[in-house]
Design a protein around this motif. Structure first.
Motif, PDB file in Angstrom:
ATOM      1  N   PRO A   1       0.819  -1.205   0.000  1.00 36.24           N
ATOM      2  CA  PRO A   1       0.000   0.000   0.000  1.00 36.24           C
ATOM      3  C   PRO A   1       0.856   1.260   0.000  1.00 36.24           C
ATOM      4  O   PRO A   1       1.991   1.250   0.448  1.00 36.24           O
ATOM      5  N   MET A   5      -2.716   2.034   7.189  1.00 34.99           N
ATOM      6  CA  MET A   5      -4.051   1.464   7.158  1.00 34.99           C
ATOM      7  C   MET A   5      -5.111   2.413   7.718  1.00 34.99           C
ATOM      8  O   MET A   5      -6.296   2.245   7.473  1.00 34.99           O
ATOM      9  N   PHE A   6      -4.680   3.431   8.467  1.00 36.20           N
ATOM     10  CA  PHE A   6      -5.605   4.362   9.097  1.00 36.20           C
ATOM     11  C   PHE A   6      -5.163   5.795   8.851  1.00 36.20           C
ATOM     12  O   PHE A   6      -3.985   6.055   8.611  1.00 36.20           O
ATOM     13  N   ALA A  52     -10.520   4.049   8.699  1.00 39.18           N
ATOM     14  CA  ALA A  52      -9.802   2.901   8.159  1.00 39.18           C
ATOM     15  C   ALA A  52      -9.787   2.985   6.637  1.00 39.18           C
ATOM     16  O   ALA A  52     -10.805   3.288   6.016  1.00 39.18           O
ATOM     17  N   LEU A  53      -8.633   2.731   6.070  1.00 38.74           N
ATOM     18  CA  LEU A  53      -8.480   2.781   4.610  1.00 38.74           C
ATOM     19  C   LEU A  53      -8.404   1.372   4.030  1.00 38.74           C
ATOM     20  O   LEU A  53      -7.610   1.091   3.145  1.00 38.74           O
ATOM     21  N   VAL A  54      -9.260   0.493   4.526  1.00 47.24           N
ATOM     22  CA  VAL A  54      -9.197  -0.910   4.124  1.00 47.24           C
ATOM     23  C   VAL A  54     -10.140  -1.248   2.969  1.00 47.24           C
ATOM     24  O   VAL A  54     -10.104  -2.362   2.460  1.00 47.24           O
ATOM     25  N   GLU A  55     -10.972  -0.304   2.571  1.00 45.08           N
ATOM     26  CA  GLU A  55     -11.865  -0.509   1.427  1.00 45.08           C
ATOM     27  C   GLU A  55     -11.179  -0.020   0.152  1.00 45.08           C
ATOM     28  O   GLU A  55     -10.181   0.685   0.209  1.00 45.08           O
ATOM     29  N   ASN A  56     -11.772  -0.372  -0.986  1.00 44.24           N
ATOM     30  CA  ASN A  56     -11.200   0.127  -2.232  1.00 44.24           C
ATOM     31  C   ASN A  56     -11.503   1.622  -2.372  1.00 44.24           C
ATOM     32  O   ASN A  56     -12.345   2.178  -1.669  1.00 44.24           O
ATOM     33  N   GLU A  57     -10.806   2.251  -3.272  1.00 44.91           N
ATOM     34  CA  GLU A  57     -10.884   3.704  -3.423  1.00 44.91           C
ATOM     35  C   GLU A  57     -12.302   4.197  -3.710  1.00 44.91           C
ATOM     36  O   GLU A  57     -12.727   5.234  -3.195  1.00 44.91           O
TER      37      GLU A  57
END
Length: 81
Positions: A1, A5-6, A52-57
């Motif tokens: 990435p 992640m956050f 949280a940046l765990v999903e797709n854009e």
């Protein structure tokens, strides 16, 4: 990435006065978006949210649009008599 992640974001004024827990509840109810209240990480975290940046854009953009709409609705509530 390309990033962690956050991400931590400050709650915008004037909603920062409601605190991070209440603001997170408002986002869940009004925008259907789950965010983590910063108060869960200690007193210094209140006034912030952890996202949280765990999903797709595309899903992240969708969540931000929903949050923007919810803030607009909340703003209308502040200005209406």
């Amino acid at each position: 990435p390309k990033a962690g992640m956050f991400v931590w974001v400050r709650i915008p004024e004037p909603w920062d006065r409601m605190g991070s827990v209440q603001f997170a509840i408002e986002m869940m109810q009004r925008a259907n978006v789950a965010v983590t209240p910063g108060a869960g990480f200690g007193e210094e975290g209140d006034g912030y949210l952890r996202l949280a940046l765990v999903e797709n854009e595309n899903r992240i953009r969708q969540a931000l649009r929903q949050m923007r709409r919810a803030l607009g609705d909340m703003e209308k509530g502040l200005t209406e008599p």
